[in-house]
Design a protein around this motif. Structure first.
Motif, PDB file in Angstrom:
ATOM      1  N   UNK A  82      83.779  56.561  53.714  1.00 29.42           N
ATOM      2  CA  UNK A  82      83.623  57.184  52.398  1.00 29.42           C
ATOM      3  C   UNK A  82      82.808  58.476  52.465  1.00 29.42           C
ATOM      4  N   UNK A  83      81.941  58.569  53.452  1.00 27.70           N
ATOM      5  CA  UNK A  83      81.119  59.767  53.596  1.00 27.70           C
ATOM      6  C   UNK A  83      81.825  60.852  54.405  1.00 27.70           C
ATOM      7  N   UNK A  84      82.968  60.517  54.999  1.00 28.93           N
ATOM      8  CA  UNK A  84      83.731  61.491  55.768  1.00 28.93           C
ATOM      9  C   UNK A  84      83.096  61.877  57.087  1.00 28.93           C
ATOM     10  N   UNK A  85      82.312  60.971  57.682  1.00 29.01           N
ATOM     11  CA  UNK A  85      81.651  61.261  58.956  1.00 29.01           C
ATOM     12  C   UNK A  85      81.833  60.065  59.885  1.00 29.01           C
ATOM     13  N   UNK A  86      81.535  60.262  61.180  1.00 27.97           N
ATOM     14  CA  UNK A  86      81.574  59.145  62.121  1.00 27.97           C
ATOM     15  C   UNK A  86      80.599  59.405  63.263  1.00 27.97           C
ATOM     16  N   UNK A  87      80.206  58.311  63.902  1.00 21.49           N
ATOM     17  CA  UNK A  87      79.235  58.378  64.995  1.00 21.49           C
ATOM     18  C   UNK A  87      79.980  58.538  66.316  1.00 21.49           C
ATOM     19  N   UNK A  88      79.614  59.502  67.147  1.00 21.39           N
ATOM     20  CA  UNK A  88      80.250  59.602  68.467  1.00 21.39           C
ATOM     21  C   UNK A  88      79.887  58.395  69.343  1.00 21.39           C
ATOM     22  N   UNK A  89      80.780  57.977  70.192  1.00 24.44           N
ATOM     23  CA  UNK A  89      80.486  56.882  71.115  1.00 24.44           C
ATOM     24  C   UNK A  89      79.310  57.276  72.020  1.00 24.44           C
ATOM     25  N   UNK A  90      78.286  56.455  71.997  1.00 22.62           N
ATOM     26  CA  UNK A  90      77.104  56.731  72.808  1.00 22.62           C
ATOM     27  C   UNK A  90      76.244  57.867  72.291  1.00 22.62           C
ATOM     28  N   UNK A  91      76.493  58.283  71.046  1.00 17.02           N
ATOM     29  CA  UNK A  91      75.745  59.406  70.483  1.00 17.02           C
ATOM     30  C   UNK A  91      75.010  59.008  69.210  1.00 17.02           C
ATOM     31  N   UNK A  92      74.766  59.983  68.371  1.00 20.62           N
ATOM     32  CA  UNK A  92      74.023  59.751  67.132  1.00 20.62           C
ATOM     33  C   UNK A  92      74.532  60.674  66.044  1.00 20.62           C
ATOM     34  N   UNK A  93      74.366  60.251  64.793  1.00 20.59           N
ATOM     35  CA  UNK A  93      74.802  61.008  63.623  1.00 20.59           C
ATOM     36  C   UNK A  93      73.668  61.033  62.601  1.00 20.59           C
ATOM     37  N   UNK A  94      73.472  62.186  61.990  1.00 23.13           N
ATOM     38  CA  UNK A  94      72.555  62.270  60.853  1.00 23.13           C
ATOM     39  C   UNK A  94      73.349  61.981  59.591  1.00 23.13           C
ATOM     40  N   UNK A  95      72.944  60.949  58.863  1.00 23.26           N
ATOM     41  CA  UNK A  95      73.644  60.608  57.630  1.00 23.26           C
ATOM     42  C   UNK A  95      73.416  61.690  56.585  1.00 23.26           C
ATOM     43  N   UNK A  96      74.480  62.112  55.908  1.00 20.29           N
ATOM     44  CA  UNK A  96      74.291  63.104  54.837  1.00 20.29           C
ATOM     45  C   UNK A  96      73.690  62.431  53.612  1.00 20.29           C
ATOM     46  N   UNK A  97      72.625  63.007  53.041  1.00 18.39           N
ATOM     47  CA  UNK A  97      72.121  62.452  51.782  1.00 18.39           C
ATOM     48  C   UNK A  97      73.109  62.735  50.665  1.00 18.39           C
ATOM     49  N   UNK A  98      72.911  62.094  49.530  1.00 19.46           N
ATOM     50  CA  UNK A  98      73.808  62.275  48.393  1.00 19.46           C
ATOM     51  C   UNK A  98      73.114  63.132  47.339  1.00 19.46           C
ATOM     52  N   UNK A  99      73.642  64.328  47.001  1.00 17.79           N
ATOM     53  CA  UNK A  99      74.795  64.974  47.622  1.00 17.79           C
ATOM     54  C   UNK A  99      74.400  65.648  48.937  1.00 17.79           C
TER      55      UNK A  99
END
Length: 370
Positions: free
Chosen positions: A208-225
């Protein structure tokens, strides 16, 4: 004031904000001891406890210190009890520097709270179970993963990162990544950890947020908005080695994210205004500058009052001149004025003048124009 993130001003680059819950007894004593110890060691220039408004249960602390030898940081922490939760207080901290914030500077959180893990001041203020200095394994249930990440993404005070373990880490790799971050980022990050087999479930939860975590990596979650300029790919680290080494790629991604223009979190605008407008911990030079500013303000106000007085005096003189002209001019108006004066000797002079002006109002315009 609107609570909409769109209506809030943009966070200035000089600001360092944080918010959390302290769990335990006597938080004021904990703060006083730590602040006093840092002042004695020379880390802090000074601290104080200004009075809070009488109609609140808040307790306020102010502290001032210097970084890079000559950059002054002013910080204000507000403490308030959480309703229906014994020995739980919410704290809100804003620190502002004289120039844009450098994440190599000491964390303002540990200028107020002890840096060790013995004091539980780092509980998340909005999502129970989360802490700033801990690793949070994601739940096994897919729907629960979605709930946790959705709740984390709604909150803008902290930076939420999701780390995927490419393989089961050893004891060193299970430690929080926060300990390896620069001090200015360390207490603004909440770390969520996904096991090797959870990658598909996590990315399903993030659809729903239109993002994904790379395998073996990291993602910064987008705040709303999401702030302008946020991009899931650009704000992901392709690989995070959980071996105790410095996560340089992740640090670079965090720095880019923190630098994005974003609205102040809810409640931060009032806290920042209080820091700027109600600051009490001043040096002698600052007090002198403030007094000079007050003198200049009073002088300006006095000058404005003097100008207003002169304008009223000029208007009164013109009114008297107009009245004298009417008295000297022959005609029914002057005769009526004289008759009125002789018949109403006991009447108020102000009332007579008012009535005369009402009768002669139309003629006054004609006289001035001629």
């Amino acid at each position: 004031m609107s609570n909409s993130a769109i209506d809030r001003p943009t966070m200035p680059g000089t600001l360092w904000p944080a918010r959390g819950h302290y769990v335990g007894p006597a938080p004021e004593d904990v703060l006083r001891r730590n602040l006093g110890r840092l002042k004695d060691s020379g880390t802090l220039d000074d601290f104080t406890e200004p009075p809070a408004p009488e109609d609140t249960q808040e307790h306020v602390f102010e502290a001032r210190w210097r970084v890079d030898d000559d950059v002054t940081v002013r910080a204000r922490l507000t403490l308030a009890p959480v309703q229906d939760r014994d020995e739980v207080c919410e704290w809100l901290l804003v620190a502002e520097a004289e120039r844009p914030w450098d994440d190599r500077w000491p964390s303002p959180a540990t200028m107020f709270w002890p840096a060790d893990d013995d004091v539980a001041w780092d509980h998340h203020h909005a999502v129970q179970g989360l802490r700033l200095r801990h690793v949070h394994p994601l739940p096994d249930d897919d729907k629960a993963v979605r709930r946790v990440l959705k709740a984390a993404a709604r909150e803008a005070w902290s930076v939420n990162i999701v780390v995927h373990e490419a393989m089961t880490p050893d004891e060193q790799g299970r430690l929080p990544l926060a300990r390896l971050l620069p001090p200015g980022l360390r207490h603004r990050v909440v770390e969520h950890r996904a096991t090797p087999q959870q990658l598909r479930a996590v990315n399903w939860a993030l659809r729903d947020l239109g993002v994904e975590v790379p395998r073996g990596g990291a993602l910064i979650l987008p705040p709303t908005p999401a702030p302008p300029g946020y991009d899931g790919w650009a704000h992901s680290a392709r690989s995070v080695f959980l071996d105790g080494s410095e996560p340089t790629e992740l640090i670079d991604v965090l720095r880019r994210f923190v630098a994005l223009p974003k609205p102040l979190p809810e409640g931060a605008e009032d806290a920042l205004n209080a820091l700027r407008e109600h600051w009490t911990l001043m040096t002698h030079e600052e007090e002198l500058a403030r007094e000079r500013g007050l003198v200049a303000m009073y002088a300006e106000a006095l000058e404005a009052m003097t100008r207003s007085r002169d304008m009223y005096r000029e208007a009164a003189e013109r009114a008297h001149e107009a009245l004298a002209a009417y008295r000297d001019a022959p005609g029914p108006e002057a005769e009526a004025l004289e008759r009125g004066r002789s018949l109403t000797q006991t009447a108020s002079p102000l009332r007579q003048l008012t009535r005369t002006f009402e009768r002669l109002k139309g003629n006054a315009k004609g006289t001035r124009s001629s």
